[in-house]
Design a protein around this motif. Structure first.
Motif, PDB file in Angstrom:
ATOM      1  N   PHE A 121     -11.170 -54.143 -24.002  1.00  0.00           N
ATOM      2  CA  PHE A 121     -10.029 -54.832 -24.592  1.00  0.00           C
ATOM      3  C   PHE A 121      -9.853 -56.276 -24.132  1.00  0.00           C
ATOM      4  CE2 PHE A 121      -8.345 -50.875 -26.348  1.00  0.00           C
ATOM      5  CZ  PHE A 121      -7.845 -51.349 -27.556  1.00  0.00           C
ATOM      6  N   ASP A 125      -9.491 -59.073 -26.872  1.00  0.00           N
ATOM      7  CA  ASP A 125      -8.223 -59.813 -26.959  1.00  0.00           C
ATOM      8  C   ASP A 125      -8.441 -61.310 -26.783  1.00  0.00           C
ATOM      9  OD1 ASP A 125      -6.769 -57.510 -27.421  1.00  0.00           O
ATOM     10  OD2 ASP A 125      -6.086 -57.307 -25.342  1.00  0.00           O
ATOM     11  N   ALA A 133     -10.807 -54.464 -31.593  1.00  0.00           N
ATOM     12  CA  ALA A 133      -9.618 -53.858 -30.993  1.00  0.00           C
ATOM     13  C   ALA A 133      -9.188 -52.622 -31.777  1.00  0.00           C
ATOM     14  CB  ALA A 133      -8.483 -54.878 -30.906  1.00  0.00           C
TER      15      ALA A 133
END
Length: 156
Positions: A121, A125, A133
């Motif tokens: 993640f 991100d 994601a």
């Protein structure tokens, strides 16, 4: 041809590396689950045989989804046992455990995949990589539910 999807090559490489580890974990868990499906015995045979088949079938679809995301990011997906053994956090079993141990080992495998997915993640991100994601979120939901269902088999 150059890839221009709004994610730098460096960020795509970091995400693809994480997804390669996820692919290796998922494939290793697929193989372990399929092996246990074939070799489970005991009073819970029918329940476990059927449950494991459902699980390995879902994992077979997942490995394709993960590999295709790696390819969409512009990198080659690992696809050999030797690559998976280097990349996976899940180890193969020697011999055939009893049914209760199979359940425990599959819970551990499901949770390992969750941890691997969760670890990707930050890179996704950072790059605003929503498709990755989304894939990670879906995978984590499935593995958390499967781990819960397996744990429920061990409850008194």
């Amino acid at each position: 041809m150059e890839i221009n999807i709004g994610i730098t090559e460096q960020d795509r490489a970091a995400i693809a590396e994480g997804l390669s580890r996820l692919l290796a974990d998922t494939y290793t868990l697929y193989l372990k689950t399929h092996n246990f499906h074939w070799n489970v015995t005991g009073p819970m045979f029918n329940t476990l045989h059927t449950m494991f088949e459902t699980q390995y079938t879902e994992l077979a679809v997942a490995v394709d989804d993960i590999a295709e995301r790696i390819r969409a990011l512009g990198f080659m997906a690992p696809g050999t046992y030797s690559a998976y053994s280097k990349l996976s956090s899940i180890k193969e079993e020697e011999g055939i455990p009893d049914a209760q141990d199979m359940i425990r080992l599959l819970i551990q495998g499901q949770e390992a995949v969750i941890r691997t997915a969760r670890g990707i993640f930050p890179a996704a991100d950072k790059a605003s990589d929503e498709p990755t994601a989304d894939l990670l979120t879906q995978r984590m939901q499935i593995h958390e539910k499967t781990a819960w269902m397996l744990r429920s088999l061990l409850a008194n």
